[in-house]
Design a protein around this motif. Structure first.
Motif, short mmCIF file in Angstrom:
data_model
loop_
_atom_site.label_atom_id
_atom_site.label_comp_id
_atom_site.label_asym_id
_atom_site.label_seq_id
_atom_site.Cartn_x
_atom_site.Cartn_y
_atom_site.Cartn_z
N LYS A 119 0.85 -1.19 0.00
CA LYS A 119 0.00 0.00 0.00
C LYS A 119 0.88 1.24 0.00
O LYS A 119 1.92 1.28 0.66
N ASN A 120 0.47 2.26 -0.76
CA ASN A 120 1.15 3.55 -0.69
C ASN A 120 0.07 4.61 -0.48
O ASN A 120 -1.12 4.29 -0.39
N LYS A 121 0.44 5.86 -0.40
CA LYS A 121 -0.53 6.91 -0.07
C LYS A 121 -1.60 7.10 -1.14
O LYS A 121 -2.70 7.51 -0.85
N GLY A 177 -2.41 4.56 -3.58
CA GLY A 177 -2.92 3.31 -4.11
C GLY A 177 -2.01 2.16 -3.71
O GLY A 177 -1.77 1.95 -2.53
N TRP A 178 -1.46 1.45 -4.70
CA TRP A 178 -0.64 0.27 -4.46
C TRP A 178 0.61 0.31 -5.32
O TRP A 178 0.58 0.80 -6.44
N ASN A 199 3.49 1.88 -9.90
CA ASN A 199 2.41 2.31 -9.01
C ASN A 199 1.08 2.10 -9.70
O ASN A 199 0.98 2.30 -10.92
N THR A 233 -5.29 0.33 -8.06
CA THR A 233 -5.90 -0.75 -7.28
C THR A 233 -4.89 -1.84 -6.94
O THR A 233 -3.88 -2.00 -7.64
N GLN A 234 -5.19 -2.59 -5.91
CA GLN A 234 -4.34 -3.70 -5.53
C GLN A 234 -4.35 -4.77 -6.63
O GLN A 234 -3.32 -5.38 -6.93
N ARG A 248 -3.54 -3.96 3.64
CA ARG A 248 -3.50 -2.53 3.99
C ARG A 248 -2.69 -2.28 5.25
O ARG A 248 -2.11 -1.22 5.42
#
Length: 76
Positions: free
Chosen positions: A9-11, A13-14, A27, A30-31, A54
């Protein structure tokens, strides 16, 4: 065997990150998109996809390497 690919997880999205890399390889919004990209890379490098939830904890793993004793995978 290449680097394992981590879906984290990043700020926004994924991200897909190679093991021990400080920067993301890619980047995604969505996951699911991140997992698909990580699988492509892992298949090419004969490595593993490590999917984090998450909370940062490992949620799942998939191996695309040459494992002499593969587990009996019932997910796929």
């Amino acid at each position: 065997m290449g680097k394992n690919q981590h879906v984290v997880k990043n700020k926004d999205g994924w991200s897909v990150k190679g093991a021990n890399n400080s920067k993301a390889t890619s980047n995604h919004r969505t996951q699911k998109e991140a997992i698909e990209r990580a699988r492509e890379i892992a298949k090419n490098q004969k490595s593993e996809v490590v999917i984090h939830g998450r909370d940062g904890k490992i949620r799942d793993k998939d191996s695309y390497g040459n494992d002499p004793h593969p587990p009996k995978d019932t997910k796929h």
